[in-house]
Design a protein around this motif. Structure first.
Motif, short mmCIF file in Angstrom:
data_model
loop_
_atom_site.label_atom_id
_atom_site.label_comp_id
_atom_site.label_asym_id
_atom_site.label_seq_id
_atom_site.Cartn_x
_atom_site.Cartn_y
_atom_site.Cartn_z
N CYS A 588 -4.53 40.42 -30.55
CA CYS A 588 -5.74 39.54 -29.99
C CYS A 588 -5.77 38.41 -30.28
CB CYS A 588 -7.06 40.65 -31.54
SG CYS A 588 -8.35 39.57 -31.48
N GLY A 590 -8.98 37.30 -29.83
CA GLY A 590 -9.71 36.67 -30.68
C GLY A 590 -11.38 36.17 -29.62
N CYS A 591 -11.47 37.26 -28.91
CA CYS A 591 -12.30 36.89 -27.85
C CYS A 591 -13.89 37.20 -28.45
CB CYS A 591 -12.70 37.47 -26.34
SG CYS A 591 -12.42 39.83 -26.57
N ARG A 592 -14.06 38.36 -29.22
CA ARG A 592 -14.94 38.60 -30.63
C ARG A 592 -15.81 39.64 -29.68
NH1 ARG A 592 -16.79 33.22 -33.22
NH2 ARG A 592 -18.13 34.98 -34.70
N ASN A 595 -16.83 42.69 -31.85
CA ASN A 595 -17.32 42.20 -33.09
C ASN A 595 -19.05 42.27 -32.42
OD1 ASN A 595 -15.97 39.22 -34.41
ND2 ASN A 595 -15.21 40.80 -33.40
N SER A 604 -14.78 42.23 -38.39
CA SER A 604 -15.72 40.58 -37.82
C SER A 604 -14.27 39.70 -37.97
CB SER A 604 -15.82 40.46 -39.30
OG SER A 604 -14.76 40.98 -41.22
N TYR A 605 -14.81 38.49 -37.30
CA TYR A 605 -13.85 37.28 -36.61
C TYR A 605 -13.15 36.84 -38.16
CZ TYR A 605 -11.85 33.73 -34.06
OH TYR A 605 -11.54 33.46 -33.56
N GLU A 607 -11.89 33.83 -38.98
CA GLU A 607 -11.63 32.38 -38.12
C GLU A 607 -10.85 31.56 -38.72
OE1 GLU A 607 -14.11 29.92 -36.38
OE2 GLU A 607 -15.59 31.12 -37.48
N LYS A 610 -8.26 33.45 -36.55
CA LYS A 610 -8.36 33.05 -35.17
C LYS A 610 -7.95 35.03 -34.18
CE LYS A 610 -9.32 28.65 -33.87
NZ LYS A 610 -9.77 28.86 -35.49
N SER A 612 -9.93 38.62 -34.66
CA SER A 612 -10.70 40.13 -35.18
C SER A 612 -10.28 41.09 -35.91
CB SER A 612 -11.77 40.66 -34.04
OG SER A 612 -12.54 39.80 -33.70
N CYS A 625 -14.95 50.05 -29.45
CA CYS A 625 -14.59 48.82 -28.91
C CYS A 625 -13.29 48.79 -28.53
CB CYS A 625 -14.10 47.96 -30.38
SG CYS A 625 -13.18 49.53 -31.11
N CYS A 629 -12.18 45.99 -25.39
CA CYS A 629 -11.35 45.05 -26.09
C CYS A 629 -9.70 44.76 -24.48
CB CYS A 629 -10.81 45.72 -27.04
SG CYS A 629 -8.59 44.29 -26.88
#
Lengths: 653, 142
Positions: A588, A590-592, A595, A604-605, A607, A610, A612, A625, A629
């Motif tokens: 991952c 962490g591009c979101r 989400n 959820s991300y 934080e 970094k 999801s 999703c 992705c």
């Protein structure tokens, strides 16, 4: 990795498959596919001997993947999953090839069907090779139930559930429960007084310690899943304090402002502060802000002055109430078809042309005419025509049969004859009197001297062509038994109007993610074997929102829905979708993107890390999703790219 | 030209797959060329699966989901629509006729529409001829 040993079972389904598909050949072909340890064909795989065959092979041959080629997985997947689980194999190490609905039943040519069946089996075999065992998750079931709609269906379901001492929230849009049944005068074929049989049930609902009645309220939002739904309900402002009001009705008597009564189909009047009818539950009035002088002009407040309990509260505002429930029953009922577009019947233009529901109010002792069957001028009709199938069985409006019109037309005929002695003409296409004691009722009406004319009326007009027709409504049509064009002069015309889906059925469907059938009514999970469940687990349907039906059928369906809910409550837990999505946090970025795409906000991300993460309890396994992705970091269990690719390759043999 | 197209149909579990089941239950006959792969939602079908199907030799790919607004997963079908619109020019650039990819909305009650769609799409692929990536066909018009 363990050796993969696949067992393939081709079902004949009696002759349903075997008549078209060469099952022997398909079984022989399957035996040649990689990792297939055994391939058999049998008359009924779903039967006990069929399932035992699989179980024995699992034990003797050490099979660890199973393919059954038979009907739709939507039919028997649970059966076979259960069977292999009993033999100690994870139920997800199973795949079905649909060679009945998608092959033998739809393919003309036997050779083509056999080839297609081979391709579908090959796909299933290649796919199942990659299946991984999945864990079945269980969550507790919230024992509270939400019932939407307080007609007879909602009332029945609410009482059945509440009697088992489980809480029910009964939400009704109108100021009182009762629905259409409370508008009826008599019920066919027994001629029971509708109010007499309904009001005791309404009262029970009002007093029941396990029913929280939310009238004049609407469901605005539903979230969650079977076992733990959340609902937001808007309780519209009544402008009357429910805790203070004792239902004395002084406010209604003193209110000087009037409006057309919805309950009387606009034929009578009500006050601006009103209860829809005398037996309303709860017996608490509401103020109609569109007709109340205080809301329109800022003065009056007569109701407030005369209310000794100080229950009138002009400052009240809508309340949003949030509730948690485990199951939902939708019992939103039907709308009565508006015949205005059928201009040839003169509804809305000619006096004394009424819809079925309007006539129901005219018959009713507390209706606009106090139960006297009279014309607009107050005189009794000497002849009445009832036109069948207005809006039903008509390709311009609704193709379906509304199922109750023939019977209510018979009921009206009886009431008219009994109360006025008028001549009654029924213009019908077919008399459909299919229920218990219905045919007998039809026979009784024949004996009472009702004139049955087979033929759909073409027109209702006031243009007389001879003296007899002067001042009358003339019903034109063809008597198809006599092969004669006829003109029947009558004083009153009743249109046996169709039952149609609620105008907002589409929005309600979206709110609950339940589908509708082509006719616009809510779609049941299976037309024969699962008529009260929907595609959404934990959401059940009852009554006319599923399709037109009479009171006995509505009550039966409501009880059935209640039984389904009670089964879930009594088990106390429910299995959740195991085929959810999972994120490989190594991959991952962490591009979101996921989400934002997830319709259930299940991702959820995190934080700090970094990445999801998916909340499996919220994930419903749609795979959106996974598809989106960009890093290929999300795996859709049971629908992995590897599995689907294998299926693609298999199906293209 | 004798050509028996191979078509892959990705059908969503809630609407289109059930529609295809209904076509079966109603004994509606249609061309046998479309081979159905069940996905939970049409939104699961992405570029990878479509390209896998085409490179594996499919002459056509059909993606079918619930009507807009009726999606069991709220809006997955709209994501499918966006992807299909996006991938079509890409297919063209690869030398694959974009018409080999088709998106249809079919509800659970539209059995006859399944048959119509399968038939008309098979007909369309027949007109286009074999996909150049379909190695199993020896095209007689080459």
């Amino acid at each position: 990795m363990e050796d993969i040993k696949i067992g393939v079972y081709i079902c004949h389904c009696g002759l349903n498959i075997a008549d078209v598909v060469d099952v022997e050949e398909v079984a022989k072909y399957a035996a040649t596919l990689p990792a297939v340890a055994v391939s058999r064909n049998y008359k009924f795989m779903c039967s006990d001997p069929g399932q035992s065959m699989i179980k024995e092979d699992i034990k003797e041959l050490g099979l660890n993947r199973i393919v059954v080629a038979s009907c739709s997985p939507l039919m028997h997947e649970p059966t076979f999953r259960h069977a292999i689980q009993e033999a100690g194999v994870n139920p997800y190490l199973f795949e079905m090839a649909n060679i009945r609905e998608h092959c033998s039943w739809t393919t003309e040519d036997h050779k083509d069907a056999t080839e297609k069946a081979k391709a579908l089996v090959s796909a299933a075999v290649r796919r199942v090779y990659y299946h991984q065992p999945l864990e079945i998750r269980e969550v507790p079931v919230n024992p509270n139930t939400l019932i939407i709609g307080g007609g007879i269906a909602g009332i029945q379901a609410a009482l059945e559930i509440a009697d088992s001492e489980h809480k029910v929230y009964l939400v009704e849009r109108d100021p009182s429960i009762g629905g259409h049944m409370s508008q009826f005068d008599k019920t066919f074929p027994t001629l029971d007084c509708s109010a007499c049989i309904l009001t005791p049930k309404m009262t029970s609902v009002g007093m029941h310690p396990y029913i929280e009645l939310m009238t004049y309220s609407e469901v605005e939002e539903i979230s969650g899943f079977v076992g733990s739904f959340k609902a937001k309900i808007r309780e519209k402002a009544r402008y009357v304090d429910e805790d203070k009001c004792n239902g004395c009705g002084v406010c209604i008597t003193k209110c000087p402002w009037k409006a057309a009564s919805e309950f009387d189909m606009g034929l009578g009047e009500r006050k601006a502060i009103y209860t829809p009818f005398a037996q309303a539950v709860p017996n608490i009035p509401v103020i109609d802000t569109e007709h109340c002088a205080y809301f329109l002009k800022g003065k009056c407040r007569a109701c407030e002055k005369f209310c000794e309990l100080g229950a009138i509260d002009f400052e009240q505002v809508d309340q949003i109430v949030e509730i948690e429930i485990g199951n939902i029953i939708v019992a939103t009922g039907y709308d009565s078809f508006d015949p205005t577009p059928i201009t040839q019947y003169g509804y809305g233009k000619l006096d004394n042309v009424y819809t079925g529901l309007e006539f129901e109010r005219i018959c009713n002792a507390v209706g606009p005419t106090n139960g006297k069957i009279v014309l607009k001028d107050g005189s009794e009709p000497k002849s009445v025509a009832i036109l069948h199938c207005v809006g039903s069985r008509d390709e311009n409006y609704h193709e379906y049969c509304s199922r109750v019109c023939c019977m209510y037309a018979l009921k009206y005929s009886h009431l008219i004859k009994e109360r006025t002695g008028a001549e009654v003409y029924q213009m019908y296409i077919d008399m459909r009197c299919f229920g218990k004691a219905y045919e007998e009722f039809y026979k009784r009406l024949c004996e009472e001297g009702v004139n049955f004319i087979r033929g759909k009326a073409s027109e209702v007009t006031d243009r007389a062509i001879n003296e007899d027709e002067e001042g009358k409504l003339i019903v034109c049509g063809e008597d198809t038994l006599l092969c004669k064009i006829i003109r029947v002069p009558v004083d009153m015309v009743i249109l046996a109007t169709a039952l149609e889906p609620r105008a907002d059925a589409a929005e309600v469907g979206k709110l609950l993610t339940i589908s509708r059938s082509a006719d616009g009514f809510f779609l049941e999970r299976h037309p024969k074997l699962d008529p009260v469940a929907t595609m959404t687990d934990g959401v059940f349907i009852a009554g006319c929102c599923q399709g037109p039906k009479d009171i006995p059928d509505t009550v039966a369906q409501a009880s059935a829905a209640a039984a389904r809910v009670l089964a879930l409550i009594s088990k106390g837990r429910v299995e959740l979708e195991a085929a959810t999505a999972v994120i490989d946090e190594e991959k991952c970025s962490g591009c979101r993107i996921c989400n934002l795409l997830c319709p259930y906000s299940a991702i959820s991300y995190i934080e700090d890390e970094k990445v999801s993460r998916i909340n499996e309890a919220l994930c419903k396994g749609c795979g959106t999703c996974v598809a989106a992705c960009p890093s290929g970091a999300i795996t859709h269990k049971q629908f992995t790219t590897e599995e689907i690719t294998a299926e693609i390759e298999g199906v293209l043999i | 030209m004798s050509f028996d197209p191979k078509i892959i149909g990705f059908l969503c579990n809630w609407c289109s797959y059930r529609g295809a089941d209904l076509a079966g239950t109603s004994r509606v006959k249609y061309a046998p060329n479309v081979r159905v792969i069940r996905v939970m939602c049409s939104g699961r079908v992405n570029e990878i699966l479509i390209l896998k199907a085409i490179t594996a030799g499919a002459d056509g790919v059909l993606v079918s989901g619930c009507h807009p607004g009726d999606c069991h997963y709220v809006k997955g079908n709209l994501n499918a629509m966006r992807r299909i619109i996006g991938i079509k020019p890409f297919l063209g650039a690869m030398g694959i006729e974009p018409d080999r990819l088709r998106l249809e909305w079919i509800s659970a009650s539209e059995g006859p529409k399944v048959a119509e769609t399968f038939n008309s799409f098979t007909e369309k692929i027949n007109q286009l001829g074999p996909s150049q990536l379909n190695k199993s066909h020896n095209c007689s018009n080459d």
